[in-house]
Design a protein around this motif. Sequence first.
Motif, short mmCIF file in Angstrom:
data_model
loop_
_atom_site.label_atom_id
_atom_site.label_comp_id
_atom_site.label_asym_id
_atom_site.label_seq_id
_atom_site.Cartn_x
_atom_site.Cartn_y
_atom_site.Cartn_z
N PRO A 2 -32.01 -19.16 8.23
CA PRO A 2 -31.55 -19.56 9.51
C PRO A 2 -32.73 -20.32 10.30
CG PRO A 2 -30.97 -17.30 8.71
CD PRO A 2 -32.00 -17.86 7.98
N HIS A 3 -33.95 -19.76 10.15
CA HIS A 3 -35.06 -20.44 11.16
C HIS A 3 -35.53 -21.92 10.38
CE1 HIS A 3 -36.16 -16.98 13.06
NE2 HIS A 3 -36.38 -16.23 11.77
N MET A 4 -35.27 -22.12 9.04
CA MET A 4 -35.28 -23.43 8.44
C MET A 4 -34.09 -24.41 9.09
SD MET A 4 -36.56 -22.75 4.54
CE MET A 4 -38.06 -22.34 4.19
N GLN A 5 -33.02 -23.84 9.18
CA GLN A 5 -31.90 -24.64 9.71
C GLN A 5 -32.20 -25.13 11.18
OE1 GLN A 5 -28.81 -21.54 8.91
NE2 GLN A 5 -27.85 -22.77 7.45
N LYS A 6 -32.74 -24.16 12.11
CA LYS A 6 -33.13 -24.42 13.40
C LYS A 6 -34.25 -25.63 13.33
CE LYS A 6 -32.27 -20.12 15.19
NZ LYS A 6 -32.69 -19.04 15.94
N ALA A 7 -35.20 -25.59 12.31
CA ALA A 7 -36.30 -26.55 12.28
C ALA A 7 -35.85 -27.87 11.66
CB ALA A 7 -37.31 -25.95 11.54
N GLY A 8 -34.69 -27.96 11.08
CA GLY A 8 -34.21 -29.29 10.72
C GLY A 8 -34.40 -29.42 8.95
N GLY A 9 -34.87 -28.29 8.62
CA GLY A 9 -34.99 -28.28 7.01
C GLY A 9 -36.12 -27.46 6.69
N GLY A 10 -36.36 -27.36 5.11
CA GLY A 10 -37.55 -26.62 4.65
C GLY A 10 -37.49 -26.62 3.36
N SER A 11 -38.51 -25.82 2.51
CA SER A 11 -38.68 -25.90 1.34
C SER A 11 -39.05 -24.42 0.81
CB SER A 11 -39.76 -26.77 0.72
OG SER A 11 -39.92 -26.73 -0.74
N ILE A 12 -37.98 -23.92 0.13
CA ILE A 12 -38.16 -22.55 -0.74
C ILE A 12 -38.53 -22.65 -2.06
CG2 ILE A 12 -37.01 -20.35 -1.25
CD1 ILE A 12 -35.00 -20.94 0.92
N ILE A 13 -39.83 -22.16 -2.62
CA ILE A 13 -40.10 -22.06 -4.05
C ILE A 13 -40.35 -20.76 -4.54
CG2 ILE A 13 -42.16 -22.80 -5.73
CD1 ILE A 13 -42.17 -24.47 -1.88
N ASN A 14 -39.67 -20.56 -5.49
CA ASN A 14 -39.71 -19.09 -6.22
C ASN A 14 -40.27 -19.28 -7.41
OD1 ASN A 14 -37.75 -18.54 -4.17
ND2 ASN A 14 -36.06 -19.47 -5.37
N THR A 15 -41.05 -18.07 -7.60
CA THR A 15 -41.89 -17.89 -8.96
C THR A 15 -41.03 -17.02 -9.87
OG1 THR A 15 -44.23 -17.64 -7.96
CG2 THR A 15 -43.92 -17.00 -10.07
N ALA A 16 -40.71 -17.82 -11.01
CA ALA A 16 -39.99 -17.47 -11.95
C ALA A 16 -40.86 -17.10 -13.12
CB ALA A 16 -38.75 -18.41 -12.83
N SER A 17 -40.50 -17.32 -14.28
CA SER A 17 -41.38 -16.92 -15.34
C SER A 17 -40.97 -17.75 -16.59
CB SER A 17 -41.57 -15.49 -15.81
OG SER A 17 -42.07 -15.12 -16.91
N MET A 18 -41.67 -18.14 -17.99
CA MET A 18 -41.25 -18.40 -18.97
C MET A 18 -40.52 -17.19 -19.69
SD MET A 18 -41.73 -21.68 -19.12
CE MET A 18 -40.71 -21.74 -20.85
N ALA A 19 -40.52 -16.00 -19.27
CA ALA A 19 -39.55 -15.01 -19.97
C ALA A 19 -38.32 -15.20 -19.63
CB ALA A 19 -40.25 -13.58 -19.39
N ALA A 20 -37.87 -16.02 -18.56
CA ALA A 20 -36.45 -16.34 -18.23
C ALA A 20 -35.94 -17.09 -19.25
CB ALA A 20 -36.42 -16.96 -16.83
N PHE A 21 -36.74 -17.86 -20.11
CA PHE A 21 -36.06 -18.72 -21.09
C PHE A 21 -36.28 -18.43 -22.32
CE2 PHE A 21 -37.25 -20.89 -17.34
CZ PHE A 21 -36.38 -21.59 -17.07
N ALA A 22 -36.83 -17.34 -22.83
CA ALA A 22 -37.19 -16.89 -24.15
C ALA A 22 -37.06 -15.28 -24.25
CB ALA A 22 -38.54 -17.42 -24.67
N GLY A 23 -36.35 -14.97 -25.44
CA GLY A 23 -36.39 -13.35 -25.58
C GLY A 23 -38.13 -12.87 -25.93
N ASP A 24 -37.93 -11.50 -25.81
CA ASP A 24 -39.07 -10.83 -26.22
C ASP A 24 -38.95 -9.40 -26.84
OD1 ASP A 24 -41.94 -10.15 -26.85
OD2 ASP A 24 -42.71 -10.92 -24.65
N SER A 25 -39.84 -8.64 -27.31
CA SER A 25 -39.61 -7.48 -27.98
C SER A 25 -39.66 -6.54 -26.97
CB SER A 25 -40.66 -7.04 -29.02
OG SER A 25 -42.11 -7.24 -28.63
N VAL A 26 -40.13 -6.74 -25.87
CA VAL A 26 -40.33 -5.74 -24.88
C VAL A 26 -39.97 -6.48 -23.26
CG1 VAL A 26 -41.76 -3.87 -25.81
CG2 VAL A 26 -42.93 -5.93 -24.65
N ARG A 27 -40.47 -5.96 -22.23
CA ARG A 27 -39.86 -6.71 -21.00
C ARG A 27 -38.69 -7.11 -20.72
NH1 ARG A 27 -44.48 -10.56 -18.47
NH2 ARG A 27 -43.73 -11.78 -20.37
#
Length: 268
Positions: free
Chosen positions: A130-155
Amino acid sequence: MGRVQDKVALVTGGASGIGLSTATLLAKEGAKVVVADFNLEGAKQVAQNILNDGGEAVAVFLDAGSEQSIKDAIDFTVEQFGTITILYNNVGTTNLQKDLDVVNIDLDEWDRLMNVNAKSVLLGSRYAIPHMQKAGGGSIINTASMAAFAGDSVRSAYGASKAAVVNLTKYIATQYGKDNIRCNGVAPGLILTPAAKQNMSQEVLDIFEKYNALPYHGEADDIGNTVLFLASDESKFITGQTIQVEGGHYLSNPSIADFHQLMSQAKS
C-alpha cells in the motif's frame, strides 16, 4: 554511484551475511536504508557503519515469525523516511537436526519454517505494497534458494518453503505490476557468509566446489549486487523472475564433475 538514489529500502535479516552486504551496497548507491534484524545490536552496528561511510541508515528489531513485528518494521520505515520503495525479504532459517526427510521431519519445525521463510515474505509484501502504491511504485526482492529447484536428502521444509517463495514472487508480480510494483527473487547457492565458513568443513566446501561450473564459491556481495540490480531502475522491465546465483552448481548433468576427474586421471 546513485543507482538507487533517494529510494527507501527495508532490508530484513540485515545484521549479517547477505543482508549486511545488501544494506551496505544499497546505501552506497544512495538509498535510505532500514536494517531490520532479530539481532538488534548487530543491526545497529550495520546502520552505524553506513552512517560512518556517509550514508543514511537506521536499525529496527524484527522477528520474522511475528506478523506484528513485520508490520511494525514497515511502519517504522515509513515513519523514518516517509515511504518505502524497496523491500528486501531476506530472512530465512533452517535446522538440520529437525528438518529431516519426510518420514522423520519434526512437524512443528515444518510449521515454523513455513512461517518464518514463506509467510514473512507474504506479510512484508502485504504491509509494504500500500505504501508503494502511494509512492507510485517499488521493487520487492525475495531471497529464495536453490533448494527450491532441487531435491535433497534432508531439509524438506526448507526446500518447500523456498519453493513457496519462488511462486509467491510470481503472484505478487502478477497482482501488482500495473501499480508499477515489481517483485523478483534471488536464489543463492552456497555462499561463503561468515556462518557458512564457520559451520562447514573444508571437505564439505571442496565437494561443493567440485560440482560448481565456476572454480570458486560465491560471496555475500554476489547476492547483494544482484539485489541492488533488481532494486534499481536498471531492471525496470524484469518482474516475476527468480535469478539463480549459484556458480553453475546445478547447471549440468551431475556426473560431469566425475567424468572430468576420470578423464584427467586417464591423461596422467
